[in-house]
Design a protein around this motif. Structure first.
Motif, PDB file in Angstrom:
ATOM      1  N   LYS A 150       0.994  -1.188  -0.161  1.00 36.24           N
ATOM      2  CA  LYS A 150       0.065  -0.012   0.035  1.00 36.24           C
ATOM      3  C   LYS A 150       0.954   1.271   0.025  1.00 36.24           C
ATOM      4  O   LYS A 150       0.391   2.213  -0.772  1.00 36.24           O
ATOM      5  N   ARG A 151       2.513   1.524   0.719  1.00 34.99           N
ATOM      6  CA  ARG A 151       2.322   2.183   1.051  1.00 34.99           C
ATOM      7  C   ARG A 151       3.460   3.051  -0.997  1.00 34.99           C
ATOM      8  O   ARG A 151       3.956   3.961  -0.964  1.00 34.99           O
ATOM      9  N   GLU A 152       3.547   1.732  -1.641  1.00 31.92           N
ATOM     10  CA  GLU A 152       4.084   1.494  -2.300  1.00 31.92           C
ATOM     11  C   GLU A 152       3.101   2.317  -3.567  1.00 31.92           C
ATOM     12  O   GLU A 152       3.755   3.165  -4.437  1.00 31.92           O
ATOM     13  N   MET A 153       2.364   1.594  -3.839  1.00 31.12           N
ATOM     14  CA  MET A 153       1.357   2.234  -4.502  1.00 31.12           C
ATOM     15  C   MET A 153       0.913   4.009  -3.835  1.00 31.12           C
ATOM     16  O   MET A 153       0.289   4.768  -5.018  1.00 31.12           O
ATOM     17  N   ALA A 154       0.590   3.971  -2.789  1.00 25.82           N
ATOM     18  CA  ALA A 154      -0.154   5.397  -2.522  1.00 25.82           C
ATOM     19  C   ALA A 154       1.970   6.558  -3.338  1.00 25.82           C
ATOM     20  O   ALA A 154       1.335   7.819  -3.232  1.00 25.82           O
ATOM     21  N   LEU A 155       2.691   5.927  -2.724  1.00 23.10           N
ATOM     22  CA  LEU A 155       3.575   7.045  -3.167  1.00 23.10           C
ATOM     23  C   LEU A 155       3.849   7.492  -4.719  1.00 23.10           C
ATOM     24  O   LEU A 155       3.497   8.237  -5.110  1.00 23.10           O
ATOM     25  N   VAL A 156       3.223   6.044  -5.732  1.00 25.17           N
ATOM     26  CA  VAL A 156       3.205   5.911  -6.695  1.00 25.17           C
ATOM     27  C   VAL A 156       1.955   7.506  -7.419  1.00 25.17           C
ATOM     28  O   VAL A 156       2.430   7.856  -8.094  1.00 25.17           O
ATOM     29  N   ALA A 157       0.759   6.759  -6.364  1.00 22.43           N
ATOM     30  CA  ALA A 157       0.048   8.032  -6.742  1.00 22.43           C
ATOM     31  C   ALA A 157       0.282   9.125  -6.390  1.00 22.43           C
ATOM     32  O   ALA A 157      -0.392  10.169  -7.193  1.00 22.43           O
ATOM     33  N   VAL A 158       0.972   9.081  -5.324  1.00 18.57           N
ATOM     34  CA  VAL A 158       0.940  11.127  -4.775  1.00 18.57           C
ATOM     35  C   VAL A 158       1.843  11.302  -5.991  1.00 18.57           C
ATOM     36  O   VAL A 158       2.352  12.485  -6.035  1.00 18.57           O
ATOM     37  N   THR A 159       3.236  10.408  -6.458  1.00 22.18           N
ATOM     38  CA  THR A 159       3.761  10.894  -7.239  1.00 22.18           C
ATOM     39  C   THR A 159       3.051  11.674  -8.684  1.00 22.18           C
ATOM     40  O   THR A 159       3.721  13.321  -8.815  1.00 22.18           O
ATOM     41  N   GLU A 160       2.966  11.215  -8.986  1.00 21.48           N
ATOM     42  CA  GLU A 160       1.637  11.353 -10.126  1.00 21.48           C
ATOM     43  C   GLU A 160       0.673  12.938 -10.238  1.00 21.48           C
ATOM     44  O   GLU A 160       1.673  13.849 -10.655  1.00 21.48           O
ATOM     45  N   VAL A 161       0.380  13.226  -8.736  1.00 23.16           N
ATOM     46  CA  VAL A 161      -0.402  14.254  -8.112  1.00 23.16           C
ATOM     47  C   VAL A 161       0.761  15.627  -8.033  1.00 23.16           C
ATOM     48  O   VAL A 161       0.352  16.281  -8.830  1.00 23.16           O
ATOM     49  N   ALA A 162       1.812  15.150  -7.040  1.00 25.53           N
ATOM     50  CA  ALA A 162       2.908  16.251  -7.797  1.00 25.53           C
ATOM     51  C   ALA A 162       3.269  16.663  -8.684  1.00 25.53           C
ATOM     52  O   ALA A 162       4.016  18.110  -9.010  1.00 25.53           O
ATOM     53  N   ARG A 163       3.865  15.631  -9.848  1.00 27.67           N
ATOM     54  CA  ARG A 163       3.882  16.199 -11.527  1.00 27.67           C
ATOM     55  C   ARG A 163       2.914  16.672 -11.784  1.00 27.67           C
ATOM     56  O   ARG A 163       3.658  17.853 -12.328  1.00 27.67           O
ATOM     57  N   ALA A 164       2.179  16.670 -11.639  1.00 33.14           N
ATOM     58  CA  ALA A 164       0.680  17.621 -12.843  1.00 33.14           C
ATOM     59  C   ALA A 164       0.736  18.467 -11.690  1.00 33.14           C
ATOM     60  O   ALA A 164       0.303  19.726 -12.218  1.00 33.14           O
ATOM     61  N   ALA A 165       0.879  18.672 -10.363  1.00 36.78           N
ATOM     62  CA  ALA A 165       0.834  19.940  -9.827  1.00 36.78           C
ATOM     63  C   ALA A 165       1.568  20.957  -9.502  1.00 36.78           C
ATOM     64  O   ALA A 165       1.361  22.094 -10.151  1.00 36.78           O
ATOM     65  N   LEU A 166       2.595  20.244  -9.860  1.00 33.01           N
ATOM     66  CA  LEU A 166       4.091  20.938  -9.423  1.00 33.01           C
ATOM     67  C   LEU A 166       5.150  21.464 -10.587  1.00 33.01           C
ATOM     68  O   LEU A 166       6.547  22.427 -10.619  1.00 33.01           O
ATOM     69  N   GLY A 167       4.442  21.581 -11.538  1.00 28.22           N
ATOM     70  CA  GLY A 167       5.766  21.156 -13.071  1.00 28.22           C
ATOM     71  C   GLY A 167       5.014  22.259 -14.078  1.00 28.22           C
ATOM     72  O   GLY A 167       4.182  23.571 -13.453  1.00 28.22           O
ATOM     73  N   ASP A 168       5.275  23.117 -14.669  1.00 25.71           N
ATOM     74  CA  ASP A 168       5.480  23.933 -15.686  1.00 25.71           C
ATOM     75  C   ASP A 168       4.242  24.466 -16.374  1.00 25.71           C
ATOM     76  O   ASP A 168       3.548  25.287 -16.907  1.00 25.71           O
ATOM     77  N   TYR A 169       3.919  23.044 -16.798  1.00 30.16           N
ATOM     78  CA  TYR A 169       2.829  22.816 -17.699  1.00 30.16           C
ATOM     79  C   TYR A 169       1.430  23.029 -16.582  1.00 30.16           C
ATOM     80  O   TYR A 169       0.317  24.378 -16.494  1.00 30.16           O
ATOM     81  N   ALA A 170       1.370  22.550 -14.921  1.00 32.50           N
ATOM     82  CA  ALA A 170       0.280  23.730 -13.742  1.00 32.50           C
ATOM     83  C   ALA A 170       1.026  24.956 -13.921  1.00 32.50           C
ATOM     84  O   ALA A 170      -0.052  25.793 -13.799  1.00 32.50           O
TER      85      ALA A 170
END
Length: 427
Positions: A150-170
């Motif tokens: 579950k921890r691994e799945m959560a970290l993968v999911a939150v990494t996707e959120v971080a990439r979508a919210a914190l990058g230049d596209y955002a």
């Protein structure tokens, strides 16, 4: 009362009458600009003439609003909307200053940055603890540690959120949301409604042969909006009031609500739960979004009155001239940073010294290749010089060591005009 005449030609219908009113309105606005700029007028006469003319402008705006079936507004709001239109003619929009200053640090995606997991939240700490980005971790209850899977799945999911919210596209999406909020019919209010297809047009994407945007681009936009809604930004800024120093704290997502409609006929949405629609579904053609009030207070206060803590920034520009939609323009980021420095130095210095590492960070240059980073930064400075924002920079070539500095000479006229426009809009 609006005092105008037909010049010997009586309009035949409402459309012609409206066109005549619009032409007369433009003439009055030109006269307003002439009065403001006339160096031969004393301040008392200028004030009297402007007051008389602005009463006429208020009447014209209200009459046109009735003809167009629009709301009739008070004189202060009418004056604000004229200022918004004037800023728009110069290619400028209002962006909350707190967000504008923190923007490069919020939307900085560092693949090597390690966050801290605590209480079911992944936190990225920046600016020596004065800026935190908090992303909820699915599967964490804040008390018991989840199993490894579950921890691994959560970290993968939150990494996707971080990439979508914190990058230049955002960052580009947020910039365009401020642009939509700035213009008619929103008039600098944080609750906006827009067409997905038109929004993607303005982000620089191309439509397919059917005249609509590809599903992957529509989904990527929705995923970014959801990520901006899920990520809590905690920040502070110093405040000096009545001889005392304070720390003003803000804790709110950049986007506080999203509303859209999905078609049951679209195969991509079949069988998805409501939450999965937001996460994975192709968004409906119309989306309603609310920019977090804490990040819009400087533009428009909660009570609806105009804010007085915003910065006028350039629009995204012609979509055809935009590069990959995943990247905001380096020269725009550098221009905004230079103007911020100009303000911080009390408008007293036109020669700005910048460390190479700081310049690369503020311009959003992330490549580790020293030669390539130098080329990107120098190209951005060259574009600003051609545009007339700066007059020169030196040394050339730029220094290569991170702690070395170079100097940028600001164009006094360009920065003075931007300052006057900003100050005039806040009165």
């Amino acid at each position: 009362m609006v005092d105008w005449h037909y010049n010997g030609h009586k309009p035949q219908d409402d459309a012609e009458f409206q066109a005549l009113l619009e032409n007369y309105l433009e003439d009055c606005q030109d006269e307003e600009a002439r009065l403001i700029a006339d160096p031969e007028l004393d301040e008392e006469t200028r004030g009297q003439e402007l007051e008389r003319l602005r009463q006429k402008l208020d009447g014209l705006h209200n009459l046109l609003a009735r003809l167009r079936g629009q709301e009739v507004i008070g004189p202060e709001e009418a004056r604000l909307r004229r200022e918004i239109e004037e800023d728009a003619r110069r290619g400028l929009i209002a962006m909350d200053t707190v967000y504008s200053v923190l923007r490069p640090d919020i939307h900085r995606l560092d693949q090597n940055e390690k966050g801290v997991v605590e209480g079911g939240i992944l936190t990225f700490e920046r600016k020596q603890g004065k800026l935190n980005l908090q992303i909820p971790l699915p599967g964490f209850d804040g008390v018991a540690a989840p199993d490894e899977e579950k921890r691994e799945m959560a970290l993968v999911a939150v990494t996707e959120v971080a990439r979508a919210a914190l990058g230049d596209y955002a960052a580009r999406v947020m910039h365009l949301l401020f642009e939509v909020a700035n213009d008619y019919p929103h008039w600098r209010t944080p609750n906006v409604t827009f067409s997905v297809n038109e929004f993607l047009d303005r982000l620089g994407y191309a439509r397919d042969k059917r005249g609509i945007h590809y599903s992957k681009n529509r989904r990527y936009l929705m995923r970014t909006l959801v990520a901006l809604n899920n990520t809590i930004v905690v920040a502070e800024r110093p405040v000096y009031d009545k001889g005392k120093h304070y720390r003003a704290a803000v804790r709110e997502a950049l986007i506080t609500s999203i509303r859209t409609i999905y078609s049951n006929d679209e195969e991509a949405n079949a069988g998805l739960s409501t939450w999965e629609l937001f996460e994975k579904g192709t968004p409906g053609d119309i989306i309603q979004v609310s920019i977090g009030q804490a990040w819009y207070e400087g533009v428009r206060r909660r009570d609806g009155s105009p804010g007085n803590n915003y910065t006028l920034v350039p629009r995204l520009g012609d979509p055809r001239s935009l590069a990959n939609p995943g990247h905001s323009r380096t020269e725009d980021r550098m221009e905004n940073y230079l103007y911020t420095r100009y303000k911080e130095l009390k408008y007293s210095k036109l020669s700005i010294a910048i460390q190479r590492s700081t310049a690369l960070d503020k311009a959003g240059v992330t490549t580790k290749n020293v030669t390539r980073a130098t080329q990107i930064l120098q190209k951005a400075l060259d574009k600003l010089q051609v545009k007339g924002v700066i007059t020169d920079y030196n040394p050339r070539p730029l220094p290569l060591r991170p702690n070395d500095s170079f100097t940028v000479e600001l164009n006094e006229l360009a920065f003075y005009q931007r300052r006057r426009s900003e100050e005039g809009s806040k009165k």
